[in-house]
Design a protein around this motif. Sequence first.
Motif, short mmCIF file in Angstrom:
data_model
loop_
_atom_site.label_atom_id
_atom_site.label_comp_id
_atom_site.label_asym_id
_atom_site.label_seq_id
_atom_site.Cartn_x
_atom_site.Cartn_y
_atom_site.Cartn_z
N ILE A 105 0.77 -1.34 0.02
CA ILE A 105 -0.59 0.31 -0.06
C ILE A 105 0.98 1.39 -0.16
N ILE A 106 0.58 2.09 -1.10
CA ILE A 106 0.97 3.35 -0.81
C ILE A 106 0.05 4.23 -1.04
N SER A 107 0.19 4.98 0.02
CA SER A 107 -0.82 6.17 0.27
C SER A 107 0.05 7.96 1.19
N SER A 108 -0.62 8.21 2.06
CA SER A 108 -0.87 9.69 3.08
C SER A 108 -1.42 8.86 3.63
N PHE A 109 -1.81 7.63 4.49
CA PHE A 109 -3.16 7.50 5.55
C PHE A 109 -1.99 6.46 5.97
N ALA A 110 -2.28 5.78 7.50
CA ALA A 110 -1.50 4.86 7.93
C ALA A 110 -2.71 3.50 7.88
N ASN A 111 -2.17 2.38 8.15
CA ASN A 111 -2.90 1.35 7.31
C ASN A 111 -3.69 0.91 8.98
N PRO A 116 -1.91 11.06 -2.68
CA PRO A 116 -2.74 12.09 -2.41
C PRO A 116 -2.21 13.65 -2.18
N GLU A 117 -1.67 14.34 -3.11
CA GLU A 117 -1.79 15.63 -3.60
C GLU A 117 -3.37 15.81 -4.37
N LEU A 118 -3.77 14.92 -5.47
CA LEU A 118 -4.87 15.00 -5.61
C LEU A 118 -6.04 15.18 -4.69
N LYS A 119 -5.77 15.02 -3.76
CA LYS A 119 -7.42 14.72 -2.77
C LYS A 119 -7.14 16.90 -2.11
N GLN A 120 -5.65 16.23 -1.75
CA GLN A 120 -4.95 17.66 -1.12
C GLN A 120 -6.22 19.36 -2.31
N SER A 171 3.80 13.22 -7.09
CA SER A 171 5.39 12.34 -7.81
C SER A 171 5.52 11.30 -6.63
N LYS A 172 6.03 11.69 -5.72
CA LYS A 172 6.34 10.69 -4.97
C LYS A 172 6.07 9.39 -4.69
N ALA A 173 4.46 9.52 -4.61
CA ALA A 173 3.30 7.72 -4.83
C ALA A 173 4.35 7.31 -6.15
N PHE A 174 4.75 8.45 -7.53
CA PHE A 174 4.61 7.41 -8.67
C PHE A 174 5.85 6.68 -8.40
N VAL A 175 6.96 7.32 -7.40
CA VAL A 175 8.62 7.00 -7.47
C VAL A 175 8.37 5.72 -6.82
N GLU A 176 7.76 5.60 -5.83
CA GLU A 176 7.81 4.79 -4.69
C GLU A 176 6.12 3.42 -5.76
N LEU A 177 5.99 3.78 -6.52
CA LEU A 177 5.10 2.90 -7.34
C LEU A 177 5.78 1.95 -7.65
N SER A 178 6.75 2.68 -9.67
CA SER A 178 7.40 2.71 -9.61
C SER A 178 8.15 1.62 -9.16
N GLY A 179 9.06 2.11 -7.68
CA GLY A 179 10.18 0.90 -7.11
C GLY A 179 9.27 -0.04 -6.31
N GLN A 180 7.90 0.11 -6.08
CA GLN A 180 7.40 -1.26 -5.64
C GLN A 180 7.77 -2.31 -7.13
N MET A 181 7.25 -1.95 -8.42
CA MET A 181 6.84 -3.03 -9.39
C MET A 181 8.14 -3.83 -9.47
N ASP A 182 9.14 -2.38 -9.41
CA ASP A 182 10.89 -3.25 -9.80
C ASP A 182 10.68 -4.89 -8.92
N ILE A 183 10.85 -4.33 -7.94
CA ILE A 183 10.57 -6.13 -6.68
C ILE A 183 10.04 -6.92 -6.29
#
Length: 271
Positions: A117-123, A163-167, A140-152
């Motif tokens: 889970i990649i988000s701005s809230f606690a699980n 998180p930013e769009l909803k802000q 932007s950071k969410a997409f960086v983390e998403l790309s990194g997670q897809m790599d592993i």
Amino acid sequence: MANKRMIILDLASLGMGEAPDANRFFSIGADTLGHIASKDLNVANLKSLGLGNIRWDNEIDTIAQEVAPRGFYGKMVNVISQNDASAGFREMFDYTTSLRTISVMDLMAEQKFNVAIISSFANYLEKQDEIHSVQVPNDSKAFVELSGQMDIQDSGLIYCQLPELKQFAHHKDVDGYTQQLSHVDKLLGKLMDNLREDDILIVTSSYASDPSYQRDVTREYLPIMVYNPQNTAGKSLGIKRSAGVIANVIAAYFDLDNHHEAKPNVIKEIL
């Protein structure tokens, strides 16, 4: 497929127009996409997946329908009596098995599937220790983390809520929201380019928040677009009568509950 993988991108706050029960939630006239659509909005990748086709009955001039959309597209509504961000998330991921109702993410963790889970809230899930969770401050950071997670992570479920769009929606910044959705669309294009041929990408929204409306959370139809690089002949998925269709799709794709009565399976329409 030995290494089934599904990525869910939650454009939390993006609504598609007032839901049938909008009057119960003071949301008559709410229309997130319609109210931010302008010449400054550039969502070419979302359009290619069928964003404009979802609005076939109420077209937006600047988000035209695609003759040959690459994604399977439709919309869904919440049925839960609460109308807030967390309630929308719960409805999207709660799954009723033959024995109980449980978050489909917890069910996956119980069965030893990889879940991130990649988000701005606690699980808040029961199996927090078994689910990889990363908090991010912006899209932007969410997409960086998403790309990194897809790599592993080569199998299982990866969920990313922006998180930013909803802000921007919360702060009632229509121009900022429009610019941010255009930015997100560019990042989505890069994500789509990096998918494996057998990946399933679901682009959706767990709740609506029209930045031009007086209320923070608005009761609207929510988008669902499903993309698989091997099957780009998209078509309409129609209207789904609960956001729980997402949990049903996940359960069906990963075969989580063999004993449960069969439910409409969007995956069968795509693969």
